[in-house]
Scaffold this active site. Structure first.
Site, PDB file in Angstrom:
ATOM      1  N   GLU A   1      -1.587  -9.123   3.738  1.00 32.64           N
ATOM      2  CA  GLU A   1      -1.397  -9.668   5.249  1.00 32.64           C
ATOM      3  C   GLU A   1      -2.511  -9.990   5.803  1.00 32.64           C
ATOM      4  O   GLU A   1      -2.809 -10.891   6.668  1.00 32.64           O
ATOM      5  CB  GLU A   1      -0.608  -8.783   6.019  1.00 32.64           C
ATOM      6  CG  GLU A   1      -1.291  -7.123   6.338  1.00 32.64           C
ATOM      7  CD  GLU A   1      -0.945  -6.154   5.414  1.00 32.64           C
ATOM      8  OE1 GLU A   1      -0.629  -6.497   4.254  1.00 32.64           O
ATOM      9  OE2 GLU A   1      -1.316  -5.085   5.524  1.00 32.64           O
TER      10      GLU A   1
ATOM     11  N   CYS B   1       0.887  -1.090  -0.090  1.00 33.92           N
ATOM     12  CA  CYS B   1      -0.055  -0.030   0.083  1.00 33.92           C
ATOM     13  C   CYS B   1       0.845   1.100  -0.059  1.00 33.92           C
ATOM     14  O   CYS B   1       1.346   1.589  -0.896  1.00 33.92           O
ATOM     15  CB  CYS B   1      -1.136   0.063   1.040  1.00 33.92           C
ATOM     16  SG  CYS B   1      -2.485   1.035   0.692  1.00 33.92           S
TER      17      CYS B   1
ATOM     18  N   HIS C   1      -3.595  -5.131   0.678  1.00 32.58           N
ATOM     19  CA  HIS C   1      -3.225  -5.667   2.103  1.00 32.58           C
ATOM     20  C   HIS C   1      -3.286  -6.955   2.082  1.00 32.58           C
ATOM     21  O   HIS C   1      -3.956  -7.384   2.501  1.00 32.58           O
ATOM     22  CB  HIS C   1      -3.650  -4.993   3.203  1.00 32.58           C
ATOM     23  CG  HIS C   1      -3.498  -3.340   3.358  1.00 32.58           C
ATOM     24  ND1 HIS C   1      -2.401  -2.784   4.130  1.00 32.58           N
ATOM     25  CD2 HIS C   1      -4.016  -2.480   2.768  1.00 32.58           C
ATOM     26  CE1 HIS C   1      -2.617  -1.609   4.009  1.00 32.58           C
ATOM     27  NE2 HIS C   1      -3.396  -1.194   3.092  1.00 32.58           N
TER      28      HIS C   1
END
Ligand code: GLN
Length: 607
Positions: free
Chosen positions: A530, A400, A528
């Site tokens: 994650e 990002c 993102h």
């Protein structure tokens, strides 16, 4: 539906969320469908407006819900997809009740905490617990509810009262209360102290809840004497006082609960019939993870260059994703947090020790990650760290803001557009390489963010390491939370010099994935990844970073995204084995007891 309410005593931050998730994992390993609800008694509607320093990272869900980071624990442990309503806050409940009052739903009555608010909590819990959260698309059978904060907090009172009433609503055999309490070991006394637990249980009783289990968090194992004492004072059987002392990793917690017979306990207490024939594949996978974690000899050194490094919870999911990947390739993650601002030239004058230390740490790193963030602070430091990674050919992942900084770096140092910037940092720049998304720019202060699950298409016919890491797929769905994006006007200039945007949104307008030629791994993603990383299914962009940092990426890709046998654990037959197939193993589970876009949030910058 079986409800397990997890409350906390003494202090927060003792791993109540991990214990609640582990209870869910344990039950899931018996093929039960488990969901979770996190209650945060603060007045905020959601976590979207929090500074990362307030409660750690803002966790993002598929549906764009910006929620407490504990929801991440549940998604990772249970491998489920939760919804924004799985996070209840006082703000949401009050808003709901007030809206109903305005509509006249209460027929002129005085609207009160009891019964209106407490009823709203109970209705909400019942409604959300029934929503499917896994790919079976069936109603869950068990709902773990974590009440944030500790018993006695003013904000938590209406919720405790709601659950006191809830027991009658759903029946005592469908509800139990697990109280997680701290048993400290003060150095001065040299012994474990039970008084704080006694006091918190007394408070819980005073509010009308009687714990069924007390889970004691302690540094070391509690002995029989301490267990007896807690049992005596808190009115639970000694075998219902469970000890979870500090373990080598969180992967040990579900195993520890299992060892102490909790599956059997819940089955009896909640009248759940556990399957008789079971291979418990999920539990053995957790055991394997825990053993792997404890037996890693090689290290991988990664520097995380960010702006919220003062509070490590600010990057909770990023760190988890790195850990999942490290574990997958059998390396211990040695993560160094570097404050981006300390790398900037001004810091050389203001705080030279920090400046030199930060650079020394960066120079020691074998791989670099620059995660997400908001606002101008630290951007120049991130750009410098990325330049260092690019020039020294160190593996790099930008997430990002990290990707946006990589684009700025490339523009400044390769295209020689010295004042290139993001309009988030400098709206007067002559080279706005990162701009705010026009359709989200309403012309006033309250812009909106692009949040939640969105599709990225890989450019066909263009080589891409990340595409291969994802399994050579045509597209991927990942979660987003941003307001700015790469300016499409400059894409051709970047590409001409080797920085390619190999993944775009479905309209082909937004640059989602960036890769730089002639580098071991230099990848940026606007999303993102994650948030979708799981212990047993590490996120591909993170895995790529770790593979490249440990010099395994080329081999891994050449082997069709498989680790060499040397890098696999002994009992792992193939990497594909990591898919969750235990639902197939257990055909039926019988419950004996009856009844068997958030996209328009104003963004608050960190201070
Ligand atoms: N501040 C940037 C944006 O809004 C990056 C956001 C992020 O890193 N999550 O686009």
């Amino acid at each position: 539906m079986k409800y397990i309410l997890v409350t906390g005593g003494v202090i927060s931050g003792i791993g109540k969320g991990v214990i609640a998730s582990s209870i869910g994992t344990l039950l899931k390993s018996y093929a039960l469908r488990v969901t979770a609800i996190k209650i945060d008694p603060y007045i905020n509607i959601d976590a979207g407006t929090f500074s990362p320093y307030e409660h750690g990272e803002v966790y993002v869900l598929d549906d764009g819900g910006e929620v407490d980071l504990d929801l991440g624990n549940y998604e990772r442990f249970l491998d489920v997809t939760l919804h924004k309503d799985n996070n209840i806050t006082s703000g949401k409940i009050y808003q709901h009740v007030i809206e109903r009052e305005r509509r006249g739903d209460y027929l002129g009555k005085t609207v009160q905490i009891v019964p209106h608010l407490t009823n709203a909590v109970q209705d909400w819990v019942e409604r959300v617990a029934a929503v499917p959260v896994d790919n079976t698309n069936k109603e869950p059978e068990v709902c773990v509810i974590e009440l944030g904060g500790t018993i006695g907090d003013i904000e938590g009172m209406p919720f405790v009262e709601a659950f006191r009433q809830f027991i009658r609503r759903v029946g005592g055999h469908n509800f139990c209360n697990v109280h997680v309490s701290l048993v400290p070991h003060p150095k001065t006394t040299g012994e474990l102290k039970t008084k704080p637990t006694q006091v918190s249980v007394r408070e819980l009783n005073r509010l009308g809840l009687i714990p069924d289990l007390i889970i004691c968090r302690s540094e070391r194992q509690i002995n029989e004497e301490v267990r007896e004492k807690i049992s005596n004072f808190c009115n639970v059987l000694p075998e219902h006082v469970i000890c979870i002392h500090d373990r080598s990793s969180i992967y040990r917690v579900p195993l520890a609960l299992e060892e102490q017979g909790l599956a059997k306990y819940f089955a009896e207490r909640l009248r759940i019939q556990l399957p008789t024939i079971h291979t418990r594949k999920l539990m053995s996978k957790w055991r394997d993870l825990a053993d792997r974690h404890d037996n890693m000899t090689k290290e991988v050194n990664i520097a995380l260059v960010g702006k919220y490094t003062r509070l490590q919870d600010s990057y909770a999911s990023v760190v988890k994703a790195l850990q999942h990947s490290a574990l997958h390739i059998h390396h211990r993650l040695n993560l160094t947090y570097i404050d981006a601002e300390s790398l900037e030239p001004e810091s050389k004058v203001k705080s030279p020790i920090q400046y030199y230390e930060a650079w020394q740490e960066l120079c020691k790193a074998e791989g670099v990650i620059v995660p997400g963030g908001f606002g101008p602070r630290g951007v120049d430091g991130m750009v410098l760290a990325i330049e260092w990674a690019r020039v020294n050919k160190k593996p790099f992942l930008g997430v990002c803001l990290g990707m946006q900084c990589a684009v700025i770096e490339f523009a400044r140092n390769v295209l020689n557009w010295t004042d290139a910037n993001s309009t988030e940092v400098d709206d007067k720049t002559s080279r706005p390489v990162i701009i705010d998304m026009p359709e989200h720019h309403g012309g006033d202060m309250g812009g909106t963010m692009r949040v939640g699950l969105r599709t990225t298409n890989f450019k066909s016919g263009h080589p891409s390491t990340l595409k291969l890491l994802y399994g050579d797929v045509a597209s991927v769905d990942e979660r987003h939370r941003h307001r700015y994006e790469v300016n499409p006007d400059f894409v051709a200039d970047f590409s001409a010099k080797g920085l390619h945007f190999v993944g775009q949104d479905i309209e082909g307008k937004r640059m989602e994935v960036m890769e730089l030629e002639d580098q071991p791994y230099f990848v940026g993603v606007q999303y993102h990844p994650e948030y979708l990383s799981r212990p047993l299914k590490p996120s591909p962009p993170y895995l790529g970073l770790l593979l490249a940092t440990s010099n395994k990426l080329t081999q891994y890709l050449a082997r069709g995204c498989r680790l060499t046998p040397r890098n696999r654990s002994d009992n792992e037959s193939s990497d594909d084995d990591d898919t969750d197939d235990f639902n197939v193993i257990y055909q039926s589970v019988n419950l004996v007891a009856n009844g068997s876009a958030g996209a328009d949030k104003p963004l608050v910058e960190e201070k």
